[in-house]
Design an enzyme around this catalytic site. Structure first.
Site, short mmCIF file in Angstrom:
data_model
loop_
_atom_site.label_atom_id
_atom_site.label_comp_id
_atom_site.label_asym_id
_atom_site.label_seq_id
_atom_site.Cartn_x
_atom_site.Cartn_y
_atom_site.Cartn_z
CG HIS A 48 -1.96 -1.05 1.22
ND1 HIS A 48 -3.08 -0.95 0.43
CD2 HIS A 48 -2.06 -2.22 1.87
CE1 HIS A 48 -3.83 -2.03 0.62
NE2 HIS A 48 -3.23 -2.82 1.47
CB VAL A 171 6.00 -21.91 20.87
CG1 VAL A 171 6.07 -21.41 22.31
CG2 VAL A 171 7.32 -21.70 20.16
CE LYS A 248 -6.18 -1.12 3.56
NZ LYS A 248 -6.07 -2.39 4.32
NE ARG A 309 -9.46 -7.99 6.07
CZ ARG A 309 -10.44 -8.58 5.39
NH1 ARG A 309 -11.17 -9.53 5.93
NH2 ARG A 309 -10.69 -8.23 4.14
CB SER A 336 -4.52 -5.04 5.82
OG SER A 336 -4.08 -4.33 4.70
CB SER A 340 2.38 -2.43 3.10
OG SER A 340 1.32 -2.93 2.35
C1 LIG Z 1 -7.76 -11.00 3.51
C2 LIG Z 1 -6.48 -10.29 3.82
C3 LIG Z 1 -5.93 -9.36 2.92
C4 LIG Z 1 -4.77 -8.69 3.22
N1 LIG Z 1 -4.20 -7.88 2.28
C5 LIG Z 1 -3.06 -7.22 2.57
C6 LIG Z 1 -2.44 -6.40 1.59
O1 LIG Z 1 -2.84 -6.37 0.45
N2 LIG Z 1 -1.36 -5.69 1.96
C7 LIG Z 1 -0.87 -5.71 3.24
O2 LIG Z 1 0.07 -4.98 3.52
N3 LIG Z 1 -1.38 -6.55 4.16
C8 LIG Z 1 -2.45 -7.30 3.85
N4 LIG Z 1 -3.00 -8.16 4.75
C9 LIG Z 1 -2.34 -8.30 6.06
C10 LIG Z 1 -1.12 -9.22 5.96
O3 LIG Z 1 -1.43 -10.38 5.25
C11 LIG Z 1 -0.69 -9.55 7.39
O4 LIG Z 1 -0.49 -8.36 8.09
C12 LIG Z 1 0.60 -10.36 7.44
O5 LIG Z 1 0.57 -11.45 6.56
C13 LIG Z 1 0.81 -10.84 8.87
O6 LIG Z 1 1.97 -11.61 8.93
P1 LIG Z 1 2.37 -12.35 10.26
O7 LIG Z 1 3.74 -12.84 10.07
O8 LIG Z 1 2.10 -11.45 11.43
O9 LIG Z 1 1.29 -13.52 10.41
P2 LIG Z 1 1.26 -14.97 9.74
O10 LIG Z 1 1.59 -14.94 8.32
O11 LIG Z 1 -0.04 -15.57 10.13
O12 LIG Z 1 2.44 -15.74 10.47
C14 LIG Z 1 2.35 -16.18 11.81
C15 LIG Z 1 2.95 -17.57 11.85
O13 LIG Z 1 3.02 -18.01 13.19
C16 LIG Z 1 2.84 -19.41 13.21
N5 LIG Z 1 2.48 -19.79 14.59
C17 LIG Z 1 1.35 -19.49 15.25
N6 LIG Z 1 1.40 -20.01 16.50
C18 LIG Z 1 2.59 -20.64 16.62
C19 LIG Z 1 3.20 -21.38 17.66
N7 LIG Z 1 2.61 -21.55 18.85
N8 LIG Z 1 4.42 -21.93 17.44
C20 LIG Z 1 5.04 -21.77 16.24
N9 LIG Z 1 4.49 -21.09 15.22
C21 LIG Z 1 3.28 -20.52 15.40
C22 LIG Z 1 1.72 -19.60 12.20
O14 LIG Z 1 1.65 -20.93 11.73
C23 LIG Z 1 2.11 -18.61 11.12
O15 LIG Z 1 2.87 -19.18 10.09
C24 LIG Z 1 -4.14 -8.90 4.47
C25 LIG Z 1 -4.65 -9.84 5.36
C26 LIG Z 1 -5.79 -10.56 5.02
C27 LIG Z 1 -6.29 -11.62 5.93
#
Ligand SMILES: Cc1cc2nc3c(=O)[nH]c(=O)nc-3n(C[C@H](O)[C@H](O)[C@H](O)COP(=O)(O)OP(=O)(O)OC[C@H]3O[C@@H](n4cnc5c(N)ncnc54)[C@H](O)[C@@H]3O)c2cc1C
Length: 503
Positions: A48, A171, A248, A309, A336, A340
């Site tokens: 974004h 974990v 959005k 989300r 989201s 980004s």
């Molecule tokens: C529908 C949708 C559209 C979106 N579109 C956009 C976009 O266009 N642009 C943008 O900037 N953002 C967007 N987002 C937001 C973006 O996808 C997220 O902010 C981002 O992917 C979050 O990443 P993360 O690493 O925090 O979470 P995740 O990718 O969920 O990673 C967390 C990881 O932790 C692991 N985990 C959980 N518990 C444990 C445990 N106890 N032990 C070991 N591992 C564990 C999980 O398996 C997972 O792999 C969107 C989100 C959604 C749902």
């Protein structure tokens, strides 16, 4: 010094890569069989521009700070990224007023190049847009990326710089001594750490609770339709409707690999494991997309999917030290624009880590041999995109595996699949191969290449084909060897006969 990062989504992987610049022992723990197996694999893939969020929020600052870094980052990590621009589309003068407010907010955030387009300018950019559209807020700095390739790129680079990625490692609890987190208990043993970073996405509230920190994440589902590449040029920019309080809105956009994507809707759900799509939800996605582009096709859908989300009531990211225990950093509510914002979030965490060690009279030093770049693995589709197909011959001459096409839809060769199996974070499942090579992500959705990929995995890993899975755990693809099945069937028939006789 030892640091454990819980969760290998884009946030955990970005942090691991940033921290791997330092002389630290880093372990990135992921419960799934691959990185990018959570929300980071199922989203819109938009970088974004950053005009939505208030500059006083973490969402606002992290997004705006990260956006300009994406060109260099993706070049370094060899991740496909394109600044295709975005348009928020207005249909009347009321919308125009809101677009002007958005533009002012964006300019306050420091975003350059924002423009309000009139009807004529808008149609020049998007000939297929709804004829009733009147205005649009244009943001040239918005881009599209492959979110899972970014996560894999970050994780690969972290491993190249000495970090360890432990997959299938969940974990289950934190080890706490005298008010301080000193390690983690996992399904595969215990690990000690000087500092633990909780980036567990949807489950970061659960991990935080292990230290007594109270957060409540509400999963909000977004559903999508992905179309065949023949429809990929229906739009050029990422098209947004006027946003609502809730989201959005439903978008129409090209993906960085040239497909057409529509979605997401936004529905609060209870179950963090519910990735189903519903006919009602997908109907709404169609309705929303057609308001922007009435000619969105009814056919040509190659798959539908959903992502969840991780929403907090504050509607902002929470990034901070645990309120209850020492040596734990929580990242919660990274919804989201989390994708980004990943580069700036990783930088912020690195500053917090440096400060933490300084305050505790421990020093971490930058390495002088940090490897900034990932190697460039050959991908036939990239040669196609750059009109350089004739140069592929040179690749095949060096290694004939690149000359055998395994995935006919996406033109992926055996050599590319073998590379994926031997990358720093190795592919061990059919889905992991897909995310690294695009094999099985095309029109036939693995109908042709699935069995061939299975065979390659089995041969390269020297495992029984029956052991190969789609996405780990109980997702085995083959049930039994066909000869064994025939013998089993015959035996069962014989048994039935025996039973009948005895009755
Ligand atoms: C529908 C949708 C559209 C979106 N579109 C956009 C976009 O266009 N642009 C943008 O900037 N953002 C967007 N987002 C937001 C973006 O996808 C997220 O902010 C981002 O992917 C979050 O990443 P993360 O690493 O925090 O979470 P995740 O990718 O969920 O990673 C967390 C990881 O932790 C692991 N985990 C959980 N518990 C444990 C445990 N106890 N032990 C070991 N591992 C564990 C999980 O398996 C997972 O792999 C969107 C989100 C959604 C749902």
């Amino acid at each position: 010094m030892q640091i454990i990062i819980i969760g290998a989504g884009v946030i955990g992987a970005a942090i691991a890569r940033e921290l791997s610049r330092y002389d630290i022992d880093i372990k990135l723990l992921e419960k799934e069989p691959d990185v990018a197996d959570g929300t980071s694999k199922a989203n819109s893939g938009i970088i974004h521009a950053g005009y939505n969020a208030d500059a006083n929020t973490l969402k606002g600052t992290m997004n705006v700070k990260s956006n300009p870094t994406y060109d260099q980052l993706c070049e370094d990590l060899k991740v496909p990224f394109k600044r295709n621009g975005s348009l928020v589309v207005g249909f009347n003068d009321e919308d125009l007023k809101k677009l002007k407010v958005k533009k002012e907010n964006g300019e306050k955030n420091g975003i350059e190049g924002l423009e309000i387009l009139n009807r004529e300018e808008l149609f020049k950019k998007e000939p297929n847009i709804n004829k009733k559209a009147q205005y649009a807020l244009y943001a040239p700095s918005a881009g599209i990326i492959s979110p899972y390739e970014l996560t894999i790129g970050y994780a690969d680079n972290a491993v190249r710089n000495g970090a360890e990625v432990l997959l299938n490692t969940e974990v289950e609890d934190l080890i706490i001594k005298e008010g301080k987190v000193t390690g983690v208990i996992t399904n595969r043993g215990n690990y000690q750490a000087d500092l633990v970073i909780n980036s567990a996405g949807l489950y970061s509230d659960k991990v935080a609770k292990m230290a007594g920190d109270k957060f409540e994440i509400t999963p909000r589902k977004g559903e999508y339709h992905l179309f065949d590449k023949v429809h990929g040029d229906l739009v050029n920019n990422t098209l947004f409707p006027m946003p609502t309080e809730k989201s959005k809105g439903i978008l129409v956009l090209p993906t960085v690999h040239g497909n057409l994507l529509i979605g997401p809707n936004a529905n609060i759900i209870d179950d963090k494991n519910d990735f189903s799509t519903t006919s009602d939800g997908l109907e709404k996605v169609f309705e929303g997309a057609k308001k922007l582009v009435p000619s969105v096709p009814e056919d040509g859908i190659i798959t539908s999917f959903s992502g969840l989300r991780a929403s907090l009531p504050s509607n902002d990211f929470h990034i901070g030290f645990s309120e209850n225990k020492k040596a734990l950093i929580n990242l919660v509510g990274i919804q989201s624009p989390g994708l980004s914002s990943a580069p700036a979030i990783a930088e912020k965490i690195t500053e917090m880590v440096n400060q933490y060690f300084k305050n505790n009279n421990m020093e971490i030093k930058l390495k002088d041999d940090f490897i900034e770049n990932n190697p460039s693995y050959p991908h036939y589709h990239r040669y196609e995109e750059n009109d350089e197909v004739e140069k592929w011959q040179n690749v095949v001459e060096k290694n004939e595996d690149y000359g055998e096409i395994i995935c006919r839809c996406e033109h992926v060769s055996r050599g590319e699949i073998i590379d994926a199996i031997h990358r720093p974070v190795p592919a061990r499942t059919i889905d992991a191969i897909k995310r690294r090579t695009r094999a099985s992500s095309g029109r036939c959705q693995a109908g042709f290449c699935g069995p061939r990929i299975l065979n390659i995995l089995s041969n390269q890993l020297d495992i029984d084909p029956l052991e190969v899975t789609k996405k780990g755990r109980d997702s085995k693809i083959l049930k039994a060897k066909s000869k064994e099945l025939i013998i089993k069937d015959i035996n069962e028939e014989d048994n039935v006969g025996d039973k009948n006789e005895s009755i």
